[in-house]
Design a protein around this motif. Structure first.
Motif, PDB file in Angstrom:
ATOM      1  N   ILE A 232       0.824  -1.197   0.000  1.00 35.82           N
ATOM      2  CA  ILE A 232       0.000   0.000   0.000  1.00 35.82           C
ATOM      3  C   ILE A 232       0.865   1.257   0.000  1.00 35.82           C
ATOM      4  N   SER A 233       0.469   2.250  -0.807  1.00 35.61           N
ATOM      5  CA  SER A 233       1.207   3.511  -0.869  1.00 35.61           C
ATOM      6  C   SER A 233       0.322   4.707  -0.501  1.00 35.61           C
ATOM      7  N   GLU A 234      -0.970   4.664  -0.866  1.00 36.69           N
ATOM      8  CA  GLU A 234      -1.872   5.788  -0.579  1.00 36.69           C
ATOM      9  C   GLU A 234      -3.287   5.288  -0.313  1.00 36.69           C
ATOM     10  N   MET A 235      -4.008   6.098   0.472  1.00 39.05           N
ATOM     11  CA  MET A 235      -5.409   5.819   0.771  1.00 39.05           C
ATOM     12  C   MET A 235      -6.154   7.146   0.811  1.00 39.05           C
ATOM     13  N   THR A 236      -7.228   7.237   0.039  1.00 41.81           N
ATOM     14  CA  THR A 236      -8.074   8.433   0.055  1.00 41.81           C
ATOM     15  C   THR A 236      -9.448   8.052   0.572  1.00 41.81           C
ATOM     16  N   VAL A 237      -9.920   8.777   1.603  1.00 41.52           N
ATOM     17  CA  VAL A 237     -11.207   8.479   2.223  1.00 41.52           C
ATOM     18  C   VAL A 237     -12.152   9.649   2.008  1.00 41.52           C
ATOM     19  N   SER A 238     -13.333   9.375   1.460  1.00 41.62           N
ATOM     20  CA  SER A 238     -14.330  10.404   1.184  1.00 41.62           C
ATOM     21  C   SER A 238     -15.329  10.493   2.333  1.00 41.62           C
ATOM     22  N   PRO A 239     -16.017  11.624   2.464  1.00 42.72           N
ATOM     23  CA  PRO A 239     -16.989  11.784   3.558  1.00 42.72           C
ATOM     24  C   PRO A 239     -18.125  10.766   3.517  1.00 42.72           C
ATOM     25  N   ASP A 240     -18.475  10.276   2.325  1.00 46.49           N
ATOM     26  CA  ASP A 240     -19.568   9.302   2.219  1.00 46.49           C
ATOM     27  C   ASP A 240     -19.143   7.888   2.592  1.00 46.49           C
ATOM     28  N   GLY A 241     -17.865   7.702   2.909  1.00 50.84           N
ATOM     29  CA  GLY A 241     -17.381   6.395   3.318  1.00 50.84           C
ATOM     30  C   GLY A 241     -16.680   5.610   2.229  1.00 50.84           C
ATOM     31  N   SER A 242     -16.746   6.076   0.994  1.00 46.86           N
ATOM     32  CA  SER A 242     -16.039   5.391  -0.084  1.00 46.86           C
ATOM     33  C   SER A 242     -14.544   5.685   0.012  1.00 46.86           C
ATOM     34  N   MET A 243     -13.733   4.799  -0.550  1.00 52.04           N
ATOM     35  CA  MET A 243     -12.288   4.941  -0.467  1.00 52.04           C
ATOM     36  C   MET A 243     -11.640   4.566  -1.802  1.00 52.04           C
ATOM     37  N   THR A 244     -10.463   5.123  -2.018  1.00 54.17           N
ATOM     38  CA  THR A 244      -9.630   4.712  -3.141  1.00 54.17           C
ATOM     39  C   THR A 244      -8.270   4.331  -2.581  1.00 54.17           C
ATOM     40  N   MET A 245      -7.840   3.114  -2.895  1.00 54.60           N
ATOM     41  CA  MET A 245      -6.580   2.593  -2.389  1.00 54.60           C
ATOM     42  C   MET A 245      -5.585   2.499  -3.537  1.00 54.60           C
ATOM     43  N   TYR A 246      -4.341   2.839  -3.252  1.00 54.17           N
ATOM     44  CA  TYR A 246      -3.272   2.714  -4.247  1.00 54.17           C
ATOM     45  C   TYR A 246      -2.168   1.818  -3.680  1.00 54.17           C
ATOM     46  N   TYR A 247      -1.774   0.838  -4.494  1.00 50.26           N
ATOM     47  CA  TYR A 247      -0.720  -0.094  -4.100  1.00 50.26           C
ATOM     48  C   TYR A 247       0.410  -0.032  -5.121  1.00 50.26           C
ATOM     49  N   SER A 248       1.648  -0.069  -4.644  1.00 46.51           N
ATOM     50  CA  SER A 248       2.770  -0.225  -5.564  1.00 46.51           C
ATOM     51  C   SER A 248       2.702  -1.628  -6.138  1.00 46.51           C
ATOM     52  N   ASP A 249       3.196  -1.775  -7.371  1.00 47.81           N
ATOM     53  CA  ASP A 249       2.965  -3.012  -8.118  1.00 47.81           C
ATOM     54  C   ASP A 249       4.146  -3.978  -8.119  1.00 47.81           C
ATOM     55  N   SER A 261     -11.055   0.725  -5.966  1.00 47.47           N
ATOM     56  CA  SER A 261     -12.160   1.573  -5.510  1.00 47.47           C
ATOM     57  C   SER A 261     -13.055   0.778  -4.576  1.00 47.47           C
ATOM     58  N   VAL A 262     -13.390   1.390  -3.433  1.00 49.78           N
ATOM     59  CA  VAL A 262     -14.212   0.736  -2.417  1.00 49.78           C
ATOM     60  C   VAL A 262     -15.459   1.587  -2.179  1.00 49.78           C
ATOM     61  N   ASP A 263     -16.632   0.971  -2.252  1.00 47.10           N
ATOM     62  CA  ASP A 263     -17.890   1.685  -2.037  1.00 47.10           C
ATOM     63  C   ASP A 263     -18.120   1.982  -0.560  1.00 47.10           C
ATOM     64  N   GLU A 264     -19.178   2.750  -0.299  1.00 49.83           N
ATOM     65  CA  GLU A 264     -19.493   3.161   1.071  1.00 49.83           C
ATOM     66  C   GLU A 264     -19.706   1.989   2.018  1.00 49.83           C
ATOM     67  N   ASP A 265     -20.246   0.884   1.491  1.00 51.11           N
ATOM     68  CA  ASP A 265     -20.523  -0.286   2.343  1.00 51.11           C
ATOM     69  C   ASP A 265     -19.344  -1.234   2.456  1.00 51.11           C
ATOM     70  N   GLY A 266     -18.188  -0.844   1.909  1.00 58.01           N
ATOM     71  CA  GLY A 266     -16.996  -1.680   1.993  1.00 58.01           C
ATOM     72  C   GLY A 266     -16.831  -2.637   0.828  1.00 58.01           C
ATOM     73  N   THR A 267     -17.774  -2.615  -0.127  1.00 65.42           N
ATOM     74  CA  THR A 267     -17.676  -3.487  -1.295  1.00 65.42           C
ATOM     75  C   THR A 267     -16.680  -2.924  -2.302  1.00 65.42           C
ATOM     76  N   ILE A 268     -15.819  -3.768  -2.804  1.00 66.70           N
ATOM     77  CA  ILE A 268     -14.877  -3.345  -3.842  1.00 66.70           C
ATOM     78  C   ILE A 268     -15.630  -3.239  -5.155  1.00 66.70           C
ATOM     79  N   SER A 269     -15.566  -2.063  -5.787  1.00 70.45           N
ATOM     80  CA  SER A 269     -16.331  -1.837  -7.014  1.00 70.45           C
ATOM     81  C   SER A 269     -15.474  -1.883  -8.277  1.00 70.45           C
ATOM     82  N   ASP A 270     -14.161  -1.679  -8.129  1.00 73.23           N
ATOM     83  CA  ASP A 270     -13.327  -1.648  -9.326  1.00 73.23           C
ATOM     84  C   ASP A 270     -11.862  -1.780  -8.949  1.00 73.23           C
TER      85      ASP A 270
END
Length: 275
Positions: A232-249, A261-270
């Motif tokens: 893991i290198s970065e994590m962005t958290v939005s007020p609605d609970g969704s998140m975007t995670m970045y990992y080095s490859d 991409s993680v939805d508000e309910d914790g489900t991975i969407s993409d």
């Protein structure tokens, strides 16, 4: 250039603005031109003296010269400038576009720098102050130009950057994002495993296709090796609970990041490759 200038009224007017940030980039127009821009937080109509507490944008055109230095104008964050401008014609905005796109101005000339306007100076002083929020993982500092709080943290043997988006645009709190962040970090080992497993299942074939394009012989990437390569290198958290995670490859995709991409309910969407 003519097409760009036709987006703005012909009347020139004077305004005074308090900038939100400095200019750090530009969009490309027809390869030959660059369109730098800088946002402002408030403006004054110099004819009426009216203060408009509405975010806007200044835009201008420069040649796309690879030997140029800078972006045409050297603006300072939170600087106060008196300008000669032309206002844009209003247009219907797409749902993803911010309202300030109808508060754009074509910059003609800088008339005065470091303007001493008490109303804007008071706002400048407040916005220039450092704003921090405390967490068990350290202090996060507000980056007003991005409307998020930022910190480098350590968790479960990893060091990575976290961005907590503010509760509202240009706000000074990130209570909602902070709550989601703390909940996620409380079970981070399980969360991290979930992210890596999902990425490995969905990107393993792509990783081996990239591997085939490299010169020489290479051992096939297994799901286990894929997971081991991710960090893991970065994590962005939005007020609605969704998140975007970045990992080095681990160089599986030649240094690109793995974006999840993680939805508000914790489900991975993409999941995909970024950068």
């Amino acid at each position: 250039m003519e097409k760009f200038e036709n987006e703005f009224e012909t009347e020139e007017k004077e305004i005074t603005v308090l900038l939100k940030d400095s200019c750090t980039g530009a969009s490309v127009m027809d390869k030959k031109w660059l369109k730098p821009s800088v946002n402002f937080l408030a403006s004054i109509n110099n004819n009426t003296g009216e203060v408009v507490n509405e975010e806007g944008r200044l835009e201008w055109i420069i040649e796309n010269d690879p030997h140029r230095k800078g972006w045409g104008y050297d603006f300072k964050q939170f600087g106060i400038y008196r300008l000669l401008v032309r206002k844009c014609f209003p247009r219907e905005l797409a749902p993803y576009q911010s309202a300030f796109m109808n508060n754009r101005y074509l910059l003609i000339k800088i008339l005065e720098e470091d303007v001493q306007n008490e109303k804007l100076i008071e706002l400048q002083r407040r916005l220039s102050k450092i704003v921090e929020i405390d967490t068990p993982y350290g202090k996060f500092e507000l980056d007003r130009s991005m409307s998020w709080f930022e910190a480098e943290i350590e968790c479960c043997g990893y060091t990575f950057t976290v961005f907590l988006e503010t509760d509202e645009e240009n706000g000074e709190k990130a209570d909602d994002a902070r709550e989601v962040f703390l909940k996620t970090l409380n079970g981070f080992e399980e969360f991290d495993k979930k992210m890596k497993d999902y990425a490995a299942r969905n990107l393993l074939d792509s990783a081996n296709e990239w591997l085939e394009s490299k010169e020489g012989e290479h051992e096939l990437i297994t799901e286990e090796k894929f997971i081991e390569a991710m960090e893991i290198s970065e994590m962005t958290v939005s007020p609605d609970g969704s998140m975007t995670m970045y990992y080095s490859d681990g160089d599986m995709f030649w240094g690109h990041s793995i974006e999840i991409s993680v939805d508000e309910d914790g489900t991975i969407s993409d999941v995909g490759i970024a950068g």
